[in-house]
Design a protein around this motif. Structure first.
Motif, PDB file in Angstrom:
ATOM      1  N   VAL A  84       0.848  -1.189   0.000  1.00  0.00           N
ATOM      2  CA  VAL A  84       0.000   0.000   0.000  1.00  0.00           C
ATOM      3  C   VAL A  84       0.888   1.246   0.000  1.00  0.00           C
ATOM      4  O   VAL A  84       2.104   1.160   0.180  1.00  0.00           O
ATOM      5  CB  VAL A  84      -0.938   0.033   1.226  1.00  0.00           C
ATOM      6  N   SER A  85       0.251   2.396  -0.194  1.00  0.00           N
ATOM      7  CA  SER A  85       0.986   3.654  -0.255  1.00  0.00           C
ATOM      8  C   SER A  85       0.450   4.643   0.765  1.00  0.00           C
ATOM      9  O   SER A  85      -0.694   4.538   1.225  1.00  0.00           O
ATOM     10  CB  SER A  85       0.872   4.272  -1.659  1.00  0.00           C
ATOM     11  N   TYR A  86       1.289   5.591   1.095  1.00  0.00           N
ATOM     12  CA  TYR A  86       0.903   6.737   1.927  1.00  0.00           C
ATOM     13  C   TYR A  86       1.247   7.967   1.095  1.00  0.00           C
ATOM     14  O   TYR A  86       2.427   8.271   0.899  1.00  0.00           O
ATOM     15  CB  TYR A  86       1.656   6.714   3.253  1.00  0.00           C
ATOM     16  N   VAL A  87       0.233   8.635   0.591  1.00  0.00           N
ATOM     17  CA  VAL A  87       0.424   9.658  -0.435  1.00  0.00           C
ATOM     18  C   VAL A  87       0.092  11.034   0.122  1.00  0.00           C
ATOM     19  O   VAL A  87      -1.065  11.313   0.488  1.00  0.00           O
ATOM     20  CB  VAL A  87      -0.471   9.368  -1.670  1.00  0.00           C
ATOM     21  N   GLY A  88       1.092  11.899   0.183  1.00  0.00           N
ATOM     22  CA  GLY A  88       0.882  13.251   0.685  1.00  0.00           C
ATOM     23  C   GLY A  88       1.248  14.291  -0.355  1.00  0.00           C
ATOM     24  O   GLY A  88       2.186  14.110  -1.137  1.00  0.00           O
ATOM     25  N   LYS A  89       0.502  15.379  -0.368  1.00  0.00           N
ATOM     26  CA  LYS A  89       0.808  16.513  -1.243  1.00  0.00           C
ATOM     27  C   LYS A  89       0.387  17.789  -0.540  1.00  0.00           C
ATOM     28  O   LYS A  89      -0.660  17.824   0.121  1.00  0.00           O
ATOM     29  CB  LYS A  89       0.094  16.396  -2.591  1.00  0.00           C
ATOM     30  N   GLY A 138      -1.381  29.475   5.826  1.00  0.00           N
ATOM     31  CA  GLY A 138      -1.851  29.395   4.451  1.00  0.00           C
ATOM     32  C   GLY A 138      -1.490  28.094   3.775  1.00  0.00           C
ATOM     33  O   GLY A 138      -1.665  27.937   2.555  1.00  0.00           O
ATOM     34  N   PHE A 139      -0.998  27.103   4.558  1.00  0.00           N
ATOM     35  CA  PHE A 139      -0.545  25.824   3.995  1.00  0.00           C
ATOM     36  C   PHE A 139      -1.689  24.819   3.964  1.00  0.00           C
ATOM     37  O   PHE A 139      -2.401  24.630   4.952  1.00  0.00           O
ATOM     38  CB  PHE A 139       0.609  25.267   4.823  1.00  0.00           C
ATOM     39  N   PHE A 140      -1.840  24.150   2.816  1.00  0.00           N
ATOM     40  CA  PHE A 140      -2.880  23.133   2.620  1.00  0.00           C
ATOM     41  C   PHE A 140      -2.205  21.818   2.259  1.00  0.00           C
ATOM     42  O   PHE A 140      -1.234  21.790   1.505  1.00  0.00           O
ATOM     43  CB  PHE A 140      -3.817  23.561   1.491  1.00  0.00           C
ATOM     44  N   SER A 141      -2.733  20.725   2.802  1.00  0.00           N
ATOM     45  CA  SER A 141      -2.133  19.419   2.503  1.00  0.00           C
ATOM     46  C   SER A 141      -3.194  18.340   2.351  1.00  0.00           C
ATOM     47  O   SER A 141      -4.265  18.405   2.950  1.00  0.00           O
ATOM     48  CB  SER A 141      -1.152  19.009   3.608  1.00  0.00           C
TER      49      SER A 141
END
Length: 270
Positions: A84-89, A138-141
């Motif tokens: 599986v993956s752990y995907v962050g942006k 102002g940071f979005f993730s």
């Protein structure tokens, strides 16, 4: 740094003690606290540091330069043996000096419990998918965990702005949809807190200089959220600044993502 922190004339300014308890407990421990504080180095009536709520700390500029030089923004992948993956942006939606209103929390709630839940978890099969937004930075993730997808999940993140804009159009003829998002956001704000959570929350508010008046104004902005606010936030998502991606996944998943045009700076962890 050590010399600054221990400078006799400055080191007391900026110190604080955070203790949570009822009145009887606090009165009982007060003498011990006073003794402890009196034994700390420095002069309690010494010089005062600048007001960093309105002045930039002198360390900020050089640290930003060091980060830009040695830790540039890039897409990173960490290779582990996993299925599986752990995907962050994440990225910046509001620049320094811009103000994010309470409506931003409503949109974030909508994305977290609607769009991302549906597309990343229900249809995508991930164990979880959510987003966070800080009105202060102002940071979005975005983040998914135990996700069977990698490239597809990034595509879902990239389509979030258009999804929010489409929802804004739908809300113009379906006000109940907007009302549910507002109610859910207020519900998160008004949840019951344990004593330790109350103390920690109050400390956070003190650190960021958050007043009761600001919180009331922010709440009013949430209650006054309109479809136009959704559209404006969706446009910011589409124009995210300094975007970067960090993923934990398998070598095979990264190779498949590369075929889809998603390249990462890979590091093998295990």
């Amino acid at each position: 740094m050590r010399s600054v922190l221990l400078a006799n004339e400055y080191c007391r300014d900026g110190m604080f003690v955070d203790i949570t308890g009822d009145k009887a407990v606090l009165e009982k421990v007060q003498p011990t606290i006073d003794t402890f504080l009196a034994g700390l180095p420095g002069d309690s009536s010494g010089k005062k540091l600048p007001n960093f709520y309105i002045e930039e700390h002198p360390w900020v500029a050089p640290i930003k330069k060091l980060m830009a030089d040695f830790v540039p923004v890039k897409d990173e992948g960490f290779v582990v043996p996993t299925q599986v993956s752990y995907v962050g942006k994440g990225g910046i939606l509001y620049d320094q000096g811009e103000t994010a209103t309470g409506a931003s929390q409503v949109v974030s709630k909508f994305l977290r419990t609607g769009y991302l839940w549906d597309y990343v978890r229900v249809m995508g099969g991930a164990y979880g998918g959510f987003c966070t937004f800080s009105p202060y930075s102002g940071f979005f993730s975005y983040l998914s965990y135990r996700d069977p997808n990698l490239s597809k999940t990034l595509d879902i993140y990239d389509a979030a702005g258009d999804a929010v804009i489409a929802a804004a159009e739908q809300m113009k003829t379906d006000p109940e949809m907007l009302s549910q998002a507002i109610i859910g956001t207020i519900g998160d704000m008004d949840g019951a807190l344990s004593p330790d959570q109350k103390g920690f929350t109050q400390m956070q508010r003190w650190l960021v200089n958050e007043s009761a008046e600001y919180r009331q104004e922010f709440r009013n902005q949430i209650l006054d959220t309109k479809p136009e606010d959704f559209k404006a936030f969706g446009e910011r998502l589409k124009a995210m600044k300094e975007p970067s991606t960090a993923v934990i996944s398998s070598q095979a998943a990264f190779e498949a993502a590369k075929k889809d045009g998603k390249d990462f700076d890979l590091k093998t962890v295990l």
